[in-house]
Scaffold this motif. Structure first.
Motif, mmCIF file in Angstrom:
data_model
loop_
_atom_site.group_PDB
_atom_site.id
_atom_site.type_symbol
_atom_site.label_atom_id
_atom_site.label_comp_id
_atom_site.label_asym_id
_atom_site.label_seq_id
_atom_site.Cartn_x
_atom_site.Cartn_y
_atom_site.Cartn_z
ATOM 1 N N ASN A 69 0.869 -1.156 0.000
ATOM 2 C CA ASN A 69 0.000 0.000 0.000
ATOM 3 C C ASN A 69 0.916 1.218 0.000
ATOM 4 O O ASN A 69 1.768 1.350 0.891
ATOM 5 C CB ASN A 69 -0.891 0.030 1.246
ATOM 6 C CG ASN A 69 -2.077 -0.895 1.127
ATOM 7 O OD1 ASN A 69 -2.731 -0.965 0.103
ATOM 8 N ND2 ASN A 69 -2.357 -1.625 2.205
ATOM 9 N N THR A 70 0.781 2.096 -0.974
ATOM 10 C CA THR A 70 1.702 3.231 -1.070
ATOM 11 C C THR A 70 1.726 4.050 0.209
ATOM 12 O O THR A 70 2.794 4.447 0.683
ATOM 13 C CB THR A 70 1.322 4.132 -2.263
ATOM 14 O OG1 THR A 70 1.370 3.368 -3.467
ATOM 15 C CG2 THR A 70 2.277 5.308 -2.377
ATOM 16 N N LYS A 71 0.564 4.280 0.798
ATOM 17 C CA LYS A 71 0.514 5.122 1.996
ATOM 18 C C LYS A 71 1.310 4.503 3.144
ATOM 19 O O LYS A 71 1.936 5.219 3.939
ATOM 20 C CB LYS A 71 -0.932 5.382 2.418
ATOM 21 C CG LYS A 71 -1.720 4.191 2.914
ATOM 22 C CD LYS A 71 -3.133 4.607 3.306
ATOM 23 C CE LYS A 71 -3.901 3.506 4.016
ATOM 24 N NZ LYS A 71 -4.049 2.281 3.221
ATOM 25 N N ASP A 72 1.330 3.180 3.231
ATOM 26 C CA ASP A 72 2.111 2.526 4.286
ATOM 27 C C ASP A 72 3.609 2.605 3.992
ATOM 28 O O ASP A 72 4.422 2.785 4.905
ATOM 29 C CB ASP A 72 1.681 1.065 4.443
ATOM 30 C CG ASP A 72 0.352 0.922 5.156
ATOM 31 O OD1 ASP A 72 -0.089 1.898 5.795
ATOM 32 O OD2 ASP A 72 -0.259 -0.162 5.075
ATOM 33 N N LEU A 73 3.987 2.448 2.726
ATOM 34 C CA LEU A 73 5.409 2.568 2.371
ATOM 35 C C LEU A 73 5.916 3.971 2.695
ATOM 36 O O LEU A 73 7.051 4.129 3.165
ATOM 37 C CB LEU A 73 5.601 2.257 0.885
ATOM 38 C CG LEU A 73 7.049 2.231 0.383
ATOM 39 C CD1 LEU A 73 7.874 1.170 1.106
ATOM 40 C CD2 LEU A 73 7.089 1.994 -1.121
ATOM 41 N N ILE A 74 5.085 4.983 2.483
ATOM 42 C CA ILE A 74 5.466 6.357 2.820
ATOM 43 C C ILE A 74 5.610 6.494 4.339
ATOM 44 O O ILE A 74 6.561 7.118 4.832
ATOM 45 C CB ILE A 74 4.421 7.362 2.283
ATOM 46 C CG1 ILE A 74 4.321 7.278 0.757
ATOM 47 C CG2 ILE A 74 4.767 8.778 2.735
ATOM 48 C CD1 ILE A 74 5.594 7.559 0.016
ATOM 49 N N LYS A 75 4.674 5.909 5.105
ATOM 50 C CA LYS A 75 4.775 5.962 6.574
ATOM 51 C C LYS A 75 6.052 5.304 7.076
ATOM 52 O O LYS A 75 6.632 5.719 8.083
ATOM 53 C CB LYS A 75 3.559 5.256 7.205
ATOM 54 C CG LYS A 75 2.264 6.033 7.141
ATOM 55 C CD LYS A 75 1.144 5.227 7.788
ATOM 56 C CE LYS A 75 -0.202 5.906 7.635
ATOM 57 N NZ LYS A 75 -1.307 5.075 8.204
ATOM 58 N N LEU A 76 6.491 4.272 6.378
ATOM 59 C CA LEU A 76 7.725 3.564 6.757
ATOM 60 C C LEU A 76 8.982 4.333 6.386
ATOM 61 O O LEU A 76 10.073 3.956 6.783
ATOM 62 C CB LEU A 76 7.764 2.196 6.054
ATOM 63 C CG LEU A 76 6.741 1.152 6.485
ATOM 64 C CD1 LEU A 76 6.671 0.038 5.453
ATOM 65 C CD2 LEU A 76 7.069 0.593 7.851
ATOM 66 N N ASN A 77 8.824 5.404 5.598
ATOM 67 C CA ASN A 77 9.962 6.127 5.019
ATOM 68 C C ASN A 77 10.816 5.200 4.158
ATOM 69 O O ASN A 77 12.048 5.364 4.071
ATOM 70 C CB ASN A 77 10.818 6.785 6.106
ATOM 71 C CG ASN A 77 10.084 7.901 6.829
ATOM 72 O OD1 ASN A 77 9.424 8.718 6.200
ATOM 73 N ND2 ASN A 77 10.174 7.909 8.152
ATOM 74 N N GLY A 78 10.166 4.231 3.547
ATOM 75 C CA GLY A 78 10.874 3.319 2.659
ATOM 76 C C GLY A 78 11.892 2.471 3.387
ATOM 77 O O GLY A 78 11.723 2.102 4.553
ATOM 78 N N PHE A 79 12.984 2.185 2.694
ATOM 79 C CA PHE A 79 14.029 1.322 3.238
ATOM 80 C C PHE A 79 15.004 2.115 4.104
ATOM 81 O O PHE A 79 15.222 3.309 3.881
ATOM 82 C CB PHE A 79 14.806 0.653 2.093
ATOM 83 C CG PHE A 79 14.001 -0.344 1.310
ATOM 84 C CD1 PHE A 79 13.847 -1.650 1.768
ATOM 85 C CD2 PHE A 79 13.397 0.017 0.116
ATOM 86 C CE1 PHE A 79 13.101 -2.572 1.051
ATOM 87 C CE2 PHE A 79 12.654 -0.894 -0.615
ATOM 88 C CZ PHE A 79 12.505 -2.197 -0.147
#
Length: 257
Positions: free
Chosen positions: A183-193
């Motif tokens: 989910n793009t919004k979750d990847l953004i919340k994670l700040n990616g890698f």
């Protein structure tokens, strides 16, 4: 305001086999939904510039090798309002046009799931065991020194979930990063890698981070992809040391338990 795309995807490029890469790109572009693919070129001489001109592709030249995770992170600001889902994709993967839409449909049915990944096969059809339990130091040492493997086969088998029914979906500890659909919004919340990992272990690390969001990673074997899997660190001394450094950073961050 433009409607969001169904999916964006990113491939980080460095010394890739052009035939394999072309096949991967074609597989993604054949997906029958709205999409955009970012090609992130980590080569110093812009090796992959002016090769792929399809309308759904955006090429980004970094000009130096910044690593796998940092490469994928370069497009986070671009996708935050662009797509509902984002695919982290290796350049040596192939799949049918139905795979991504079916994975998205499954992902959208489960609020708790941030990332979904399919069953992964070698080109000869063998199972790649891409979902695994979080690594322990002892297990990584056994894997590295092949003469130890016969003595600790049960430990290795448990680490790759051979004690589970791998034809059924389940929440895995971590899933190898050749094909992560978020989910793009979750990847953004994670700040990616985490960019402290230049190469290796960043896929394990981001799966740990997903749990910090109280979310999960779903292994979904009803969909399949094929992955060439270079296993470079077992053949190249420089990559071996990069792998070892990443392992050290991982355990310093998350502990040795």
């Amino acid at each position: 305001m433009n409607k969001k795309l169904d999916i964006s995807a990113s491939i980080v490029l460095y010394k890739e086999d052009l035939e394999e890469l072309t096949k991967t790109i074609e597989c993604f572009l054949n997906t029958p939904i709205t999409k955009k693919l970012f090609l992130i070129d980590n080569t110093e001489n812009k090796e992959f510039e002016n090769i792929f001109h399809q309308k759904d592709i955006e090429y980004l030249a970094i000009g130096k090798n910044i690593g796998f995770g940092a490469g994928h992170n370069t497009i986070l600001s671009k996708i935050s309002n662009l797509s509902y889902h984002h695919l982290v994709l290796n350049p040596d993967v192939s799949f049918k046009p139905s795979v991504i839409p079916n994975l998205i449909a499954k992902l959208e049915r489960h609020e708790i799931v941030s990332m979904i990944a399919p069953k992964v096969l070698f080109p000869n059809g063998d199972h790649q065991y891409s979902c695994r339990r979080y690594p322990r130091v002892s297990e990584l040492l056994i894997r590295r020194f092949t003469f130890l493997k016969p003595l600790f086969n049960s430990k290795i088998n448990k680490g790759i979930y051979k004690d589970k029914d791998l034809q059924a979906s389940f929440f895995a500890d971590y899933i190898a990063g050749c094909f992560h659909l978020y989910n793009t919004k979750d990847l953004i919340k994670l700040n990616g890698f985490d960019e402290r990992y230049f190469l290796y272990m960043e896929d394990v690390d981001i799966c740990k981070k997903i749990e910090r969001l109280d979310k999960q990673k779903l292994y979904y074997p009803k969909e399949e992809i094929t992955h060439v899997l270079k296993q470079g660190s077992s053949k190249n001394l420089n990559l071996f040391f990069r792998h070892a450094i990443s392992v050290f950073k991982y355990f310093l961050k998350w502990g040795f338990n």
